[in-house]
Design a protein around this motif. Structure first.
Motif, PDB file in Angstrom:
ATOM      1  N   SER A 103       0.814  -1.217   0.000  1.00  0.00           N
ATOM      2  CA  SER A 103       0.000   0.000   0.000  1.00  0.00           C
ATOM      3  C   SER A 103       0.846   1.265   0.000  1.00  0.00           C
ATOM      4  N   GLY A 104       2.157   1.108  -0.003  1.00  0.00           N
ATOM      5  CA  GLY A 104       3.030   2.268  -0.042  1.00  0.00           C
ATOM      6  C   GLY A 104       3.650   2.644   1.286  1.00  0.00           C
ATOM      7  N   TYR A 105       3.324   1.920   2.337  1.00  0.00           N
ATOM      8  CA  TYR A 105       3.907   2.182   3.650  1.00  0.00           C
ATOM      9  C   TYR A 105       5.336   1.658   3.639  1.00  0.00           C
ATOM     10  N   HIS A 106       6.264   2.437   4.139  1.00  0.00           N
ATOM     11  CA  HIS A 106       7.645   1.970   4.195  1.00  0.00           C
ATOM     12  C   HIS A 106       7.754   0.823   5.180  1.00  0.00           C
ATOM     13  N   ALA A 107       8.639  -0.090   4.908  1.00  0.00           N
ATOM     14  CA  ALA A 107       8.805  -1.263   5.762  1.00  0.00           C
ATOM     15  C   ALA A 107       9.121  -0.831   7.196  1.00  0.00           C
ATOM     16  N   PHE A 108       8.729  -1.660   8.128  1.00  0.00           N
ATOM     17  CA  PHE A 108       9.007  -1.383   9.530  1.00  0.00           C
ATOM     18  C   PHE A 108      10.498  -1.518   9.793  1.00  0.00           C
ATOM     19  N   LYS A 109      10.967  -0.784  10.753  1.00  0.00           N
ATOM     20  CA  LYS A 109      12.379  -0.853  11.140  1.00  0.00           C
ATOM     21  C   LYS A 109      12.561  -1.930  12.191  1.00  0.00           C
ATOM     22  N   ALA A 110      13.774  -2.432  12.293  1.00  0.00           N
ATOM     23  CA  ALA A 110      14.086  -3.458  13.284  1.00  0.00           C
ATOM     24  C   ALA A 110      13.904  -2.922  14.703  1.00  0.00           C
ATOM     25  N   THR A 111      13.986  -1.623  14.861  1.00  0.00           N
ATOM     26  CA  THR A 111      13.860  -1.030  16.197  1.00  0.00           C
ATOM     27  C   THR A 111      12.413  -0.781  16.607  1.00  0.00           C
ATOM     28  N   SER A 135       8.883  -1.632  17.965  1.00  0.00           N
ATOM     29  CA  SER A 135       8.412  -2.688  18.859  1.00  0.00           C
ATOM     30  C   SER A 135       7.266  -3.456  18.204  1.00  0.00           C
ATOM     31  N   ALA A 136       7.043  -4.670  18.671  1.00  0.00           N
ATOM     32  CA  ALA A 136       5.969  -5.510  18.134  1.00  0.00           C
ATOM     33  C   ALA A 136       4.610  -4.845  18.368  1.00  0.00           C
ATOM     34  N   ASP A 137       4.438  -4.213  19.514  1.00  0.00           N
ATOM     35  CA  ASP A 137       3.170  -3.544  19.810  1.00  0.00           C
ATOM     36  C   ASP A 137       2.938  -2.352  18.877  1.00  0.00           C
ATOM     37  N   ASP A 138       4.005  -1.613  18.570  1.00  0.00           N
ATOM     38  CA  ASP A 138       3.867  -0.483  17.649  1.00  0.00           C
ATOM     39  C   ASP A 138       3.517  -0.966  16.243  1.00  0.00           C
ATOM     40  N   LYS A 139       4.146  -2.050  15.805  1.00  0.00           N
ATOM     41  CA  LYS A 139       3.832  -2.624  14.495  1.00  0.00           C
ATOM     42  C   LYS A 139       2.377  -3.082  14.455  1.00  0.00           C
ATOM     43  N   MET A 140       1.959  -3.764  15.511  1.00  0.00           N
ATOM     44  CA  MET A 140       0.592  -4.276  15.582  1.00  0.00           C
ATOM     45  C   MET A 140      -0.416  -3.133  15.520  1.00  0.00           C
ATOM     46  N   GLU A 141      -0.158  -2.066  16.257  1.00  0.00           N
ATOM     47  CA  GLU A 141      -1.075  -0.935  16.259  1.00  0.00           C
ATOM     48  C   GLU A 141      -1.105  -0.247  14.898  1.00  0.00           C
ATOM     49  N   ALA A 142       0.044  -0.113  14.249  1.00  0.00           N
ATOM     50  CA  ALA A 142       0.099   0.511  12.928  1.00  0.00           C
ATOM     51  C   ALA A 142      -0.666  -0.326  11.907  1.00  0.00           C
ATOM     52  N   ILE A 143      -0.506  -1.636  11.960  1.00  0.00           N
ATOM     53  CA  ILE A 143      -1.228  -2.521  11.033  1.00  0.00           C
ATOM     54  C   ILE A 143      -2.721  -2.454  11.306  1.00  0.00           C
ATOM     55  N   TYR A 144      -3.106  -2.483  12.568  1.00  0.00           N
ATOM     56  CA  TYR A 144      -4.524  -2.369  12.932  1.00  0.00           C
ATOM     57  C   TYR A 144      -5.120  -1.078  12.369  1.00  0.00           C
ATOM     58  N   ARG A 145      -4.443   0.033  12.581  1.00  0.00           N
ATOM     59  CA  ARG A 145      -4.960   1.327  12.132  1.00  0.00           C
ATOM     60  C   ARG A 145      -5.004   1.419  10.602  1.00  0.00           C
TER      61      ARG A 145
END
Length: 86
Positions: A25-33, A35-45
């Motif tokens: 969708s054009g979102y830049h890949a997540f960084k290794a730094t 957190s799993a919770d931040d990734k989860m929340e971003a994907i949810y949103r």
């Protein structure tokens, strides 16, 4: 909220598919730094924004409920005979 069999594995699958969708969708890949919770929340949103997932009411919006909503979402997307649904 009831406990779902294979919830951790289903969440992992939802995160994999959600992250791939985000990148497409054009979102830049997540960084290794990140957190799993931040990734989860971003994907949810992102999924809510694209109307692929029904958002939680604002007063129930917390990470535990977001995880549960992602698990329910992936359960609906997987074929009925998928090993994680057994």
């Amino acid at each position: 909220m009831s406990k779902i069999k294979n919830e951790k594995a289903l969440l992992k699958k939802a995160m994999q598919i959600g992250e791939a969708y985000a990148v497409k969708s054009g979102y830049h890949a997540f960084k290794a730094t990140d957190s799993a919770d931040d990734k989860m929340e971003a994907i949810y949103r992102l999924l809510c924004h694209h109307q692929l997932l029904t958002p939680l009411p604002e007063d129930q919006e917390n990470r535990l409920n977001m995880k549960h909503r992602l698990v329910k979402w992936i359960m609906g997307k997987l074929p009925a005979d998928h090993p994680l649904l057994q």
